[in-house]
Design a protein around this motif. Sequence first.
Motif, PDB file in Angstrom:
ATOM      1  N   SER A  71     -18.426   4.451  -2.898  1.00  0.00           N
ATOM      2  CA  SER A  71     -19.136   5.133  -4.035  1.00  0.00           C
ATOM      3  C   SER A  71     -17.875   5.770  -4.986  1.00  0.00           C
ATOM      4  N   LEU A  72     -17.035   6.168  -4.166  1.00  0.00           N
ATOM      5  CA  LEU A  72     -15.929   6.992  -4.901  1.00  0.00           C
ATOM      6  C   LEU A  72     -15.101   5.965  -5.502  1.00  0.00           C
ATOM      7  N   SER A  73     -14.692   4.796  -4.937  1.00  0.00           N
ATOM      8  CA  SER A  73     -14.113   3.667  -5.688  1.00  0.00           C
ATOM      9  C   SER A  73     -14.584   3.247  -7.068  1.00  0.00           C
ATOM     10  N   LYS A  74     -16.012   3.024  -6.693  1.00  0.00           N
ATOM     11  CA  LYS A  74     -16.695   2.387  -7.780  1.00  0.00           C
ATOM     12  C   LYS A  74     -16.975   3.502  -8.987  1.00  0.00           C
ATOM     13  N   ASN A  75     -17.021   4.720  -8.689  1.00  0.00           N
ATOM     14  CA  ASN A  75     -17.093   5.561  -9.582  1.00  0.00           C
ATOM     15  C   ASN A  75     -15.861   5.842 -10.524  1.00  0.00           C
ATOM     16  N   PHE A  76     -14.880   5.834  -9.757  1.00  0.00           N
ATOM     17  CA  PHE A  76     -13.225   6.037 -10.391  1.00  0.00           C
ATOM     18  C   PHE A  76     -13.107   4.755 -11.307  1.00  0.00           C
ATOM     19  N   LEU A  77     -13.483   3.633 -10.805  1.00  0.00           N
ATOM     20  CA  LEU A  77     -13.378   2.379 -11.475  1.00  0.00           C
ATOM     21  C   LEU A  77     -13.942   2.452 -12.965  1.00  0.00           C
ATOM     22  N   LYS A  78     -15.206   3.010 -12.738  1.00  0.00           N
ATOM     23  CA  LYS A  78     -15.940   3.097 -14.072  1.00  0.00           C
ATOM     24  C   LYS A  78     -15.358   4.012 -15.002  1.00  0.00           C
ATOM     25  N   LEU A 113     -10.211   5.330   3.551  1.00  0.00           N
ATOM     26  CA  LEU A 113      -9.015   5.178   2.880  1.00  0.00           C
ATOM     27  C   LEU A 113      -8.604   3.865   2.321  1.00  0.00           C
ATOM     28  N   LYS A 114      -8.464   2.724   3.429  1.00  0.00           N
ATOM     29  CA  LYS A 114      -8.154   1.702   3.255  1.00  0.00           C
ATOM     30  C   LYS A 114      -8.943   0.840   2.001  1.00  0.00           C
ATOM     31  N   ASN A 115     -10.314   0.941   2.089  1.00  0.00           N
ATOM     32  CA  ASN A 115     -10.830   0.433   1.131  1.00  0.00           C
ATOM     33  C   ASN A 115     -10.671   1.115  -0.320  1.00  0.00           C
ATOM     34  N   PHE A 116     -10.647   2.293  -0.299  1.00  0.00           N
ATOM     35  CA  PHE A 116     -10.389   2.909  -1.473  1.00  0.00           C
ATOM     36  C   PHE A 116      -8.871   2.511  -1.936  1.00  0.00           C
ATOM     37  N   TYR A 117      -7.903   2.518  -1.357  1.00  0.00           N
ATOM     38  CA  TYR A 117      -6.654   2.113  -1.846  1.00  0.00           C
ATOM     39  C   TYR A 117      -6.595   0.698  -2.286  1.00  0.00           C
ATOM     40  N   ASN A 118      -7.326  -0.231  -1.421  1.00  0.00           N
ATOM     41  CA  ASN A 118      -7.320  -1.561  -1.758  1.00  0.00           C
ATOM     42  C   ASN A 118      -8.164  -1.799  -3.261  1.00  0.00           C
ATOM     43  N   ASN A 119      -9.007  -1.003  -3.550  1.00  0.00           N
ATOM     44  CA  ASN A 119      -9.636  -1.097  -4.931  1.00  0.00           C
ATOM     45  C   ASN A 119      -8.982  -0.605  -6.160  1.00  0.00           C
ATOM     46  N   LEU A 120      -7.886  -0.034  -5.770  1.00  0.00           N
ATOM     47  CA  LEU A 120      -7.130   0.640  -6.985  1.00  0.00           C
ATOM     48  C   LEU A 120      -6.462  -0.433  -7.891  1.00  0.00           C
ATOM     49  N   ASP A 121      -6.322  -0.180  -9.072  1.00  0.00           N
ATOM     50  CA  ASP A 121      -5.615  -1.123 -10.072  1.00  0.00           C
ATOM     51  C   ASP A 121      -3.981  -0.799  -9.653  1.00  0.00           C
ATOM     52  N   LYS A 122      -3.478  -1.608  -8.966  1.00  0.00           N
ATOM     53  CA  LYS A 122      -2.063  -1.621  -8.353  1.00  0.00           C
ATOM     54  C   LYS A 122      -1.092  -1.392  -9.717  1.00  0.00           C
ATOM     55  N   SER A 123      -1.437  -2.056 -10.739  1.00  0.00           N
ATOM     56  CA  SER A 123      -0.601  -2.403 -11.880  1.00  0.00           C
ATOM     57  C   SER A 123      -0.312  -0.937 -12.643  1.00  0.00           C
ATOM     58  N   ILE A 124      -1.118   0.067 -12.391  1.00  0.00           N
ATOM     59  CA  ILE A 124      -0.999   1.164 -13.078  1.00  0.00           C
ATOM     60  C   ILE A 124      -0.695   2.252 -12.188  1.00  0.00           C
TER      61      ILE A 124
END
Length: 348
Positions: A71-78, A113-124
């Motif tokens: 849910s952290l990844s989803k909320n940050f992506l939003k 941690l692994k899921n959170f990092y993998n869901n980040l936009d690496k381009s930024i």
Amino acid sequence: MKVLLITGADGWLGRAIVKKLLESDKFFKNFNYLVLHSLSKKKFLNEDSIKTFKNNGISLLFINGALEDNSLSKNFLKISKENVFSELNIIYTSSIIHCKKVKDFFEINYVGLKNFYNNLDKSILKKFTYISSNSPFGFNKKGILFDEFSKYKPLGGYGHSKQLAEEFLLSIQNEKVITIIRAPWFHGNDMPDRQINFLRKASKGNFPIIGFGKNKRSLVNTLDLAVASLNVTFSNRKNNIYWISELNSYSMHFILKIIQKSYGKRVKKSFKNKIKFLMLPIGFSSICCVIDLFLQKLGIYNMYLHVLGELGQNIECSSKKYRDEFPDHEWHEFPNSIDDELNEAFKK
């Protein structure tokens, strides 16, 4: 827009990082948005702090969400999409230290941690600063201090989960982005209940000591860890792994003695030659450690047993690499900060 995300911003270290940002505006030039993550929806910044950030041109955003359910990844992506972030810096403080089940260590500290990092936009993604621990390295042998070249030797689920998290980040092989900070035993203000209980018990001689308390421990003030986190995130640092600790290690006897002397000043009572301990026999800590590891093999975790298992051990590290690289860092040493910490502990 440039953004700084602090995960676990309402935790002991997270609050220290926010405090250091408020005390020094030198880091503000590096970001336009400050995103503060917490598990709960309770407000943890007062109006004056919010006003200070706004007056310095920093837009504040608050997000919630757990690691284990993404849910952290989803909320940050939003919010990333809504605010069109162009550069991302992260100080990742999130971790579970004591839990009910051993599997929680791995689900939160490693898989989360692994899921959170993998869901980040690496381009930024510009910087990812990860707060690790001494736990992946066990106890010191033959008086050799832990440093950036020490080999992993974890004892228990927490240490193993933090090792896996480190290994995952290092496997990415992007030294420009990834920084790992390893920290020993925390102390400092704005502390959690477990530290308050420790200080209260130690002050009155109700905290155990193993043998004569000659075993050494490295300490770090959360304010120093906060400064180090900001330094390595926003400076052209030379390395990607650092130990952060006070210059000197302290024996457990010394730690308890300093606490009791400070308490003596507070209550206007002299503790000279009257330092009190709950003395336990040499070897007691090692026995507790063996039992703790056995129970953890069965998936059972007991915080008190785990703490007793570490209590009589040597856990020391060297922060030389960081000190050499950041000589202007002004440290908050344990003997100099204990009065303020006890004031907090006995006010709550």
